[in-house]
Structures are given as structure tokens and as C-alpha cells.
Design a protein around this motif. Structure first.
Motif, PDB file in Angstrom:
ATOM      1  N   VAL B 106      49.417  35.427  49.602  1.00  0.00           N
ATOM      2  CA  VAL B 106      48.757  34.887  50.806  1.00  0.00           C
ATOM      3  C   VAL B 106      49.089  35.755  52.005  1.00  0.00           C
ATOM      4  O   VAL B 106      48.228  36.054  52.838  1.00  0.00           O
ATOM      5  CB  VAL B 106      49.186  33.423  51.043  1.00  0.00           C
ATOM      6  CG1 VAL B 106      48.766  32.952  52.409  1.00  0.00           C
ATOM      7  CG2 VAL B 106      48.585  32.526  49.995  1.00  0.00           C
ATOM      8  N   SER B 110      46.192  37.697  54.175  1.00  0.00           N
ATOM      9  CA  SER B 110      46.033  37.469  55.617  1.00  0.00           C
ATOM     10  C   SER B 110      46.130  38.781  56.377  1.00  0.00           C
ATOM     11  O   SER B 110      45.342  39.032  57.294  1.00  0.00           O
ATOM     12  CB  SER B 110      47.095  36.508  56.140  1.00  0.00           C
ATOM     13  OG  SER B 110      47.350  35.504  55.218  1.00  0.00           O
ATOM     14  N   GLU B 113      42.919  40.593  56.008  1.00  0.00           N
ATOM     15  CA  GLU B 113      41.824  40.028  56.815  1.00  0.00           C
ATOM     16  C   GLU B 113      41.920  40.525  58.242  1.00  0.00           C
ATOM     17  O   GLU B 113      40.932  40.936  58.840  1.00  0.00           O
ATOM     18  CB  GLU B 113      41.900  38.502  56.776  1.00  0.00           C
ATOM     19  CG  GLU B 113      41.308  37.925  55.524  1.00  0.00           C
ATOM     20  CD  GLU B 113      41.577  36.443  55.392  1.00  0.00           C
ATOM     21  OE1 GLU B 113      41.382  35.927  54.302  1.00  0.00           O
ATOM     22  OE2 GLU B 113      42.007  35.822  56.381  1.00  0.00           O
ATOM     23  N   GLY B 184      36.245  45.951  52.329  1.00  0.00           N
ATOM     24  CA  GLY B 184      35.503  44.742  51.965  1.00  0.00           C
ATOM     25  C   GLY B 184      35.399  44.595  50.463  1.00  0.00           C
ATOM     26  O   GLY B 184      35.632  43.518  49.901  1.00  0.00           O
ATOM     27  N   MET B 187      38.691  43.606  48.885  1.00  0.00           N
ATOM     28  CA  MET B 187      39.052  42.201  49.025  1.00  0.00           C
ATOM     29  C   MET B 187      38.228  41.321  48.088  1.00  0.00           C
ATOM     30  O   MET B 187      38.747  40.359  47.528  1.00  0.00           O
ATOM     31  CB  MET B 187      38.869  41.755  50.472  1.00  0.00           C
ATOM     32  CG  MET B 187      39.913  42.392  51.357  1.00  0.00           C
ATOM     33  SD  MET B 187      39.852  41.830  53.024  1.00  0.00           S
ATOM     34  CE  MET B 187      40.498  40.199  52.863  1.00  0.00           C
ATOM     35  N   GLU B 188      36.977  41.669  47.903  1.00  0.00           N
ATOM     36  CA  GLU B 188      36.159  40.875  46.976  1.00  0.00           C
ATOM     37  C   GLU B 188      36.679  40.992  45.565  1.00  0.00           C
ATOM     38  O   GLU B 188      36.810  40.009  44.841  1.00  0.00           O
ATOM     39  CB  GLU B 188      34.715  41.369  47.026  1.00  0.00           C
ATOM     40  CG  GLU B 188      34.017  41.024  48.294  1.00  0.00           C
ATOM     41  CD  GLU B 188      32.559  40.652  48.060  1.00  0.00           C
ATOM     42  OE1 GLU B 188      31.824  40.618  49.044  1.00  0.00           O
ATOM     43  OE2 GLU B 188      32.180  40.386  46.909  1.00  0.00           O
ATOM     44  N   GLU B 191      39.738  38.913  45.107  1.00  0.00           N
ATOM     45  CA  GLU B 191      39.482  37.483  44.948  1.00  0.00           C
ATOM     46  C   GLU B 191      38.986  37.172  43.551  1.00  0.00           C
ATOM     47  O   GLU B 191      39.289  36.115  42.997  1.00  0.00           O
ATOM     48  CB  GLU B 191      38.445  37.036  45.975  1.00  0.00           C
ATOM     49  CG  GLU B 191      39.070  36.783  47.308  1.00  0.00           C
ATOM     50  CD  GLU B 191      38.117  36.094  48.255  1.00  0.00           C
ATOM     51  OE1 GLU B 191      38.550  35.755  49.345  1.00  0.00           O
ATOM     52  OE2 GLU B 191      36.948  35.901  47.879  1.00  0.00           O
ATOM     53  N   MET B 192      38.204  38.073  42.985  1.00  0.00           N
ATOM     54  CA  MET B 192      37.679  37.845  41.640  1.00  0.00           C
ATOM     55  C   MET B 192      38.791  37.891  40.613  1.00  0.00           C
ATOM     56  O   MET B 192      38.868  37.069  39.713  1.00  0.00           O
ATOM     57  CB  MET B 192      36.653  38.925  41.300  1.00  0.00           C
ATOM     58  CG  MET B 192      35.357  38.776  42.046  1.00  0.00           C
ATOM     59  SD  MET B 192      34.538  37.295  41.531  1.00  0.00           S
ATOM     60  CE  MET B 192      34.019  36.659  43.080  1.00  0.00           C
ATOM     61  N   GLN B 195      43.343  34.526  40.916  1.00  0.00           N
ATOM     62  CA  GLN B 195      42.975  33.192  41.367  1.00  0.00           C
ATOM     63  C   GLN B 195      44.198  32.519  41.958  1.00  0.00           C
ATOM     64  O   GLN B 195      45.000  31.930  41.255  1.00  0.00           O
ATOM     65  CB  GLN B 195      42.431  32.360  40.196  1.00  0.00           C
ATOM     66  CG  GLN B 195      41.176  32.941  39.616  1.00  0.00           C
ATOM     67  CD  GLN B 195      40.052  32.931  40.628  1.00  0.00           C
ATOM     68  OE1 GLN B 195      39.861  31.967  41.350  1.00  0.00           O
ATOM     69  NE2 GLN B 195      39.329  34.026  40.708  1.00  0.00           N
ATOM     70  N   VAL B 196      44.308  32.636  43.273  1.00  0.00           N
ATOM     71  CA  VAL B 196      45.425  31.974  43.948  1.00  0.00           C
ATOM     72  C   VAL B 196      44.837  31.050  44.985  1.00  0.00           C
ATOM     73  O   VAL B 196      44.005  31.455  45.792  1.00  0.00           O
ATOM     74  CB  VAL B 196      46.338  33.010  44.638  1.00  0.00           C
ATOM     75  CG1 VAL B 196      47.367  32.310  45.483  1.00  0.00           C
ATOM     76  CG2 VAL B 196      47.005  33.863  43.601  1.00  0.00           C
ATOM     77  N   ALA B 197      45.249  29.797  44.958  1.00  0.00           N
ATOM     78  CA  ALA B 197      44.734  28.850  45.950  1.00  0.00           C
ATOM     79  C   ALA B 197      45.522  29.024  47.242  1.00  0.00           C
ATOM     80  O   ALA B 197      46.697  28.687  47.293  1.00  0.00           O
ATOM     81  CB  ALA B 197      44.893  27.423  45.423  1.00  0.00           C
ATOM     82  N   PRO B 198      44.897  29.539  48.295  1.00  0.00           N
ATOM     83  CA  PRO B 198      45.689  29.823  49.510  1.00  0.00           C
ATOM     84  C   PRO B 198      46.203  28.569  50.201  1.00  0.00           C
ATOM     85  O   PRO B 198      47.179  28.622  50.936  1.00  0.00           O
ATOM     86  CB  PRO B 198      44.715  30.580  50.415  1.00  0.00           C
ATOM     87  CG  PRO B 198      43.382  30.411  49.820  1.00  0.00           C
ATOM     88  CD  PRO B 198      43.511  29.950  48.423  1.00  0.00           C
TER      89      PRO B 198
END
Lengths: 481, 257
Positions: B106, B110, B113, B184, B187-188, B191-192, B195-198
Motif C-alpha cells: 500500500v 500510494s 500515485e 500508467g 500501475m495497471e 493491479e492485475m 490482489q491486495v485490498a488497500p
């Protein structure tokens, strides 16, 4: 399950910010060292910080550049400050342009308000954490509130926020002193615009996020032209009211309601949305004894106003009780209830209404003409929400044309007009306003209010039943011995 | 500069290879933390530099500093990503370790981002305020100092060397655009793959933790003169312009870390 975060920062188009591109050009011209506003140096103890401008000079420059009057230039200048292109150095919470020697400075382009980049909460959290470090834990009350809030709901990212805040703090310390002062002022001004404290009016009223760019040119495809065509032909087919008629009606409405509109006239005692004191609502509530003069004047305007105001309705029902003709109002209310109520209750309500108001020999029989009565009774066989519409309209018109005028001439109303009070306007100091905010209470629970209304309705229904002579004799009430 | 980074990475790799297998996860957790700290530092410095873009402290040097900081940030990002994906894909980690790695993940996302947003903004501002025009129209914000020290901090060097061409602003912008798309895409991809739930991560720091962390930094007193620092208690709408100097040693030049 795939977890995808919405990271598309470019899609938040806010239509009210379409002017920003032109304003930016203007600001760039304004700050030009040769042809713009003349800057001076600010002396703070030992440091000298350049590029400080006067409120007066800004105003004069706008007047000459845009060739407008002083008032317009003043308004324009205040908009520049409210958007955050210029920030005041003293009184940094009041985002206005004061045309005297108050000092302003230009904001760096990173902190300009741009349509596509909203001021994110995570940035604000990092800023607050950094400010916490700098002020050693003494944040302002509104900042502290925001801080606690953000800590609660941005908790997963809090480690990151703390890390970033400490790193940014250390990076800031690498600069020289005058630059550090400017950086601090700039960032504080940015956050005052985007997270304004109470009673600071900034211009960043974002409105709703949109998914298409309203400034983008619409491509003329065949489908677009076809849909425009359909729309315009349908518009031509509609019958139109002459503008002279609609405008006179509009003007008449505005002049009659001018004093009752909270935007056009300041409400007495004070506008609750501005001063956080709910006396205005309490004085106009349903259960108050003596209403305000303004609301009594409003009731005279039309029957609809009288019915819509809860206190007015109570007054009208009192008058009807004296005249023993309360069944009209009771029927109207029952019909409204059926109209707006739950679909499951419709058969039961229609049965009740028929028994109470419509059947021949009913206890509270209403007097409507034969044709309407026939239609309604036939419709009640298979009841739906709007089955009582015809009867309700008839009763409404009856009350409006006959009972309303009798009400206006009645002693109930005249007495109320005499007794109505004019509340004194509030004058709150700033400290009292802050106290008002803290003492806000949620008011009477709507469940309680609904229960009270139900009790009153039941009492009214009991009182309106015809007097049973046999029962009275049985209880020896008529006995004169 | 590149050599420094490469040697650092080589040392780290050597350390992991030499350490025993049981202490493997602990060591890699530590490495991750150090790499994340570095990425964090570079992100903060990059943001600081972008704030100065377009103002009077903008210059040729600033553009070059931005470019170098950006490149370093990307290298760190790639290294971090590789390390973290490797750790998170490993199914044999214990629950605590996994929670720790998710927390680090996380932190990483961040940072990325923030970096992405800052890069996009620097592209826009860079396009609006070109340097090679006959009359520059940089905004007179009052900042006149240079940002050399901040950039040096980002690059972890003592002195910055400037060796770019004179048309850096236009040439750099094209590179910047490609880099933004790269970030970009990265980062995509991330995410694929992972799998971490932020929202399921719990922060270790409580409110006000930043106050404790800076007490250890020697110069904790702030030698900054603040304009109109009104009292925390009385803050009415109209206060006079007051100048206050907080107590503590007044040192305008803080030592380079």
C-alpha cells in the motif's frame, strides 16, 4: 475478484470552472514585471522577500487593462483572490481584494486551480501532518477536526502519510529562509481556498463530477443531427404561452413573494443556515402558540399558502371546527394520505374513507355533486392511488372559493393577525456564532412529531362523531335533575 | 550517480544471497523498507521541485533536476515493484509477514500515485511555461532561491552536476509523456497481478505519530519567520499582521543529510 482503483484524474470535468483558462492568461499578463502590476519588496525582520503587490495597484491595473468601472474591477479582483491566483498576506482567511495598502502575492502555477486536478484528501492529510510537525501539535480547531476525520477514514494510508509528511518537511528545510516563508504562505493559501474554514468564501464550488467534458466540441454525427431535428419539431408543435402573459405572471409572483423569500429579504430573526441558530424554524413550527406576522401575511395570499404552512393549516382547522364543517379538511387530508402512502394500505384506507365520508348516512359525509360522487364510488370498487382525485379537487375548490373567504373575515383570523409577533433580528458576534455552531441540536425527532399528529387526528375523529343520544341518556348527562 | 545506485543494488543482492534461508524473509522485509524509504524521499523531493516549476525560481537547472529525480524515481519504482511482487507471490509466507508485505505494498502504490500525478502536472506546467522563448513569463511568486540542495537530497549526492543541453525543456517533455504512459501501464499491470485490498491494511502509526518521529531529528525547532501566525485560541476574522519568531536556534542553513 479484481480490485481496480479509479485513477483517471482527467475525467472530473467541472463545468463552472470553464473560465479558468482565460483567467490564467490574464494572470500571466498581470504579473509581467514590465507591463503588469508593480511589485515591491517585503521586509520581515531580517529577510527581504520580493514580489509583493498592493491591493490598490491591482485594482488600478485591472481598471486600465479591462476598461471597466471600479466596482466591476473590485468584483473581478475578489474573484481572482477567491480562486487562489493571488493570495493575501495579512488576513489570510478573508479571500477578498481590499483596495488599499494590503499586500498580496501571486500563487505558483502548481497551486493554481485547474479543472482536472481536484485537491485530493491524501494531499490534504499530508499537509496537515506536516503542519502538525511544524506547529508541534497546535493545529487550528477546524484543521484539527479535519485531521481527526482523515485519520479515521484514511487509516490504511496513514503510514504513507506520516512518512511523506516527514520527508517533505526535511526537504523543505533544505531551502533558504525567504523561500521557506514563501513556500509556507503559498501552501497555506492553497489549502484555505480548497478546504475553507468557516465563513471563508472561496470560489472552488466544484459541483458534481461529470463524465464528459462540457468544453469539448461536439462532433456532428448523423445521429446528433437527427435527435436535434426531432427535438425542434416537437418544440414547434407545443402550444406556447405569450411571453407578455407569462412574464406578467412571473413579475406578479415575485413582487407578492418578495418579502417572504429568504434570498431576497433577510429573514427575521436570522437565517438559520448562516447563523446556526434555529429560532426562525421554531417560531414558524406547527405547534407554536403565536405565529409570526410574516407567516400570517403569507396565509392571506392564497388558500394554497394557508394549507401548505403547517401552522396555517392548524389555524384553518380551528376555524372549521368552530363552523362545524371540518369534514372537508379531514377528507382532503385522508385523500392526500392515500395518494402519497404505501400501496399496501390503499384497500384499507379506501374502505375507511368510504365508510367515513362517502356512503350515504356516513358520520362525516362530504357534500360533493352527484356526478363526482358516482364516479368516485364506482372507482372505489377497484381502488388505486388516484381514485379520489376528482372528489379531492372538488373539495379543494369548495374550500378555496367559499370557506377561505369566510376564514379571512372570521374573528379567529383577525385575532391572530393582531396577536402575531414580529421577532427582533439577531446580532451575533463572532464568538457567539462559534458558540452557536457548537450548540446545534438535532431538534424534535420526526417520529415524535408523527406520533403527535396521529394522536391529534384520532382525537379529532372522535370529536367529530355524531352525538349518540341514547348513550348520553344512559350516562345521565342530559338529566336535568 | 548511476554507478552509486547500481553498487547499492549489488550490495543488497549480495546480502540476500549470503544470508541464510531462514532469515530470508526478515532480511528481504528490511530491504523492502529501505528501498521504500528511498522511493518516499525521492517522491517528496520531486513534489517539492514541481511546486517551483513555472515560478521565478524556475530555470534550466530546475528542469534538469526534475529529469534526474524522475529517472531515479522510476528506477527505484521498478526495483521496489519487482521485490514486492516476488514477496507477495510467495505462498509460504506467514500471516503476519503477509500483512506486513501488504502494508508495504500500500505504501508503494500510494507513492506511485503521487508520483504519477506530479509527473502529469509537471508536463502541463512545463508546456505552459517554456524556457526557450525570447521573453519568459514566469510567475513572480517571491521565490528566488535555487533548488539545488533539494535535488541533491533526492539523488543522495553532495553536489549536483549540470550537464544538459539548452533545449531541455522541449526535448524533456516528449520523454516525460512516454514516461507517464509507462508509469500508467506499470500501475495497471501491478493491479492485475497482485490482489491486495488497500482498505484492509491497518496503519501502524496512530494520530500524531509524526510529532514523535521528528524529535530525533536534531534541529527540531523551526527557524522560520512566519507571517501572521495568529494565536491558536483567538482567531477572529480580522487579525492584525503580526510577525513572530518561534523560540529555538535560528539556523538558516540546515546541514545536508
Amino acid at each position: 475478484m479484481t480490485i481496480r482503483t479509479l485513477r483517471d484524474y482527467g475525467q472530473h470535468y467541472r463545468p463552472r470552472m470553464a473560465c479558468l483558462k482565460n483567467v490564467e492568461v490574464f494572470v500571466v499578463e498581470m504579473q509581467d514585471p514590465k507591463s503588469g502590476v508593480k511589485g515591491a519588496d517585503q521586509k520581515l525582520n531580517v529577510t527581504i522577500i520580493p514580489h509583493v503587490i498592493n491591493g490598490q495597484d491591482i485594482l488600478a491595473w485591472i481598471v486600465t487593462k479591462m476598461k471597466v468601472t471600479t466596482e466591476e474591477a473590485q468584483a473581478f479582483g475578489t474573484m481572482l483572490v477567491a480562486y487562489g491566483y493571488i493570495y493575501p498576506l495579512q488576513n489570510h482567511r478573508k479571500l477578498v481584494l481590499v483596495p488599499d495598502s494590503t499586500l498580496y502575492r501571486f500563487q505558483t502555477p502548481y497551486f493554481w486551480p485547474v479543472q482536472k486536478w481536484p485537491a485530493e484528501d491524501i494531499d490534504y492529510a499530508i499537509y496537515l501532518a506536516r503542519r502538525n510537525i511544524r506547529k508541534k501539535g497546535m493545529l487550528e480547531p477546524y484543521e484539527q477536526q479535519h485531521y481527526d476525520n482523515l485519520h479515521k477514514w484514511m487509516n490504511p494510508k496513514w503510514d504513507f502519510i506520516v512518512m511523506q509528511a516527514t520527508e517533505q518537511y526535511k526537504a523543505n528545510k533544505e531551502r533558504k529562509k525567504p523561500d521557506r516563508v514563501v513556500l509556507d504562505c503559498q501552501e497555506r493559501a492553497y489549502w484555505i481556498v480548497h478546504r475553507p474554514p468557516r465563513r471563508t468564501h472561496s470560489a472552488m464550488d466544484y459541483g458534481l463530477d461529470r463524465l464528459i467534458d462540457p468544453n469539448a466540441e461536439e462532433v456532428l454525427t448523423f445521429d446528433v443531427v437527427r435527435r436535434t431535428n426531432i427535438f425542434l419539431t416537437q418544440a414547434l408543435m407545443r402550444s406556447a404561452v405569450k411571453s407578455s402573459m407569462s412574464l406578467t405572471a412571473f413579475v406578479k409572483f415575485v413582487t407578492t413573494h418578495h418579502n417572504h423569500d429568504p434570498f431576497l429579504t433577510t429573514p427575521v430573526p436570522s437565517n438559520p443556515w448562516i447563523t446556526d441558530s434555529d429560532e426562525f424554524w421554531q417560531l414558524n413550527s406547527r405547534s407554536v402558540d403565536i405565529p409570526t406576522k410574516l407567516s400570517v401575511e403569507r396565509w392571506v395570499l392564497s388558500f394554497w399558502e394557508l394549507i401548505s404552512d403547517p401552522r396555517g393549516r392548524v389555524d384553518f382547522k380551528l376555524f372549521l371546527k368552530k363552523e362545524h364543517s371540518a369534514e372537508n379538511m379531514a377528507f382532503y387530508e385522508a385523500a392526500e394520505e392515500m395518494r402519497w402512502g404505501a400501496a399496501s394500505a390503499i384497500p384499507e384506507k379506501s374502505q375507511f374513507i368510504f365508510n367515513t365520508f362517502l356512503k350515504p348516512g356516513a358520520p362525516r359525509w362530504i357534500n360533493i355533486d352527484g356526478r363526482t360522487m358516482g364516479l368516485t364510488v364506482k372507482g372505489l370498487v377497484v381502488p388505486h392511488r388516484y381514485v379520489l382525485d376528482a372528489a379531492q379537487t372538488h373539495i379543494f375548490l369548495l374550500m378555496k372559493k367559499d370557506t377561505f373567504y369566510r376564514y379571512l373575515k372570521s374573528p379567529v383570523h383577525k385575532d391572530m393577525q393582531k396577536r402575531a409577533l414580529v421577532p427582533a433580528p439577531h446580532v451575533f458576534t463572532d464568538a457567539q456564532l462559534e458558540a452557536n455552531v457548537r450548540n446545534r441540536n438535532p431538534g424534535v425527532s420526526p417520529i415524535l412529531q408523527w406520533q403527535q399528529e396521529e394522536e391529534e387526528k384520532a382525537a379529532a375523529a372522535v370529536a367529530a362523531r355524531p352525538i349518540d343520544v341514547k348513550a348520553m341518556v344512559a350516562t345521565n348527562k342530559l338529566d336535568r335533575k | 550517480m548511476d554507478g552509486v545506485l547500481l553498487s547499492k543494488l549489488k550490495n543488497l543482492i549480495k546480502k540476500t544471497v549470503e544470508s541464510s534461508s531462514t532469515a530470508d524473509h526478515g532480511a528481504s522485509g528490511e530491504e523492502c523498507k529501505t528501498m521504500l524509504d528511498a522511493l518516499n524521499k525521492v517522491t517528496a523531493c520531486y513534489r517539492h521541485l514541481v511546486i517551483a516549476l513555472g515560478s521565478t525560481s524556475d530555470s534550466q537547472n530546475l528542469r534538469e533536476e526534475l529529469k534526474k529525480t524522475r529517472k531515479k524515481a522510476q528506477e527505484l519504482a521498478v526495483a521496489n515493484r519487482n521485490k514486492l511482487t516476488e514477496l507477495l507471490k510467495d505462498k509460504t509466507t506467514s500471516k503476519d509477514d503477509r500483512a506486513e508485505y501488504e502494508r508495504l505494498w500500500v505504501l508503494f502504490t500510494s507513492s506511485m500515485e503521487l508520483l504519477e500525478v506530479d509527473m502529469k502536472r509537471s508536463l502541463e506546467i512545463g508546456q505552459e511555461f517554456p524556457l526557450k522563448v525570447p521573453t519568459r513569463h514566469l510567475i513572480q511568486t517571491g521565490m528566488t532561491g535555487s533548488t539545488t540542495t533539494v535535488a541533491a537530497r533526492a539523488m543522495s549526492v553532495q553536489n549536483m552536476k549540470y550537464d544538459a543541453d539548452s533545449n531541455i525543456d522541449t526535448a524533456d517533455l516528449k520523454e516525460l509523456q512516454t514516461e507517464i504512459t509507462q508509469v500508467g501501464q506499470m500501475m495497471e499491470e501491478m493491479e492485475m497481478k497482485v490482489q491486495v485490498a488497500p482498505w484492509a491494511v491497518e496503519a501502524k502509526q496512530e494520530a500524531g505519530a509524526e510529532l514523535k518521529s521528528t524529535l530525533s531529528v536534531g534541529n527540531s525547532s523551526v527557524g522560520v519567520i512566519s507571517i501572521c501566525e495568529e494565536d491558536a485560541r483567538s482567531c477572529p476574522g480580522d487579525e492584525n499582521c503580526c510577525v513572530c519568531i518561534p523560540n529555538g536556534t535560528d539556523s538558516p542553513y540546515s546541514p545536508l543529510l
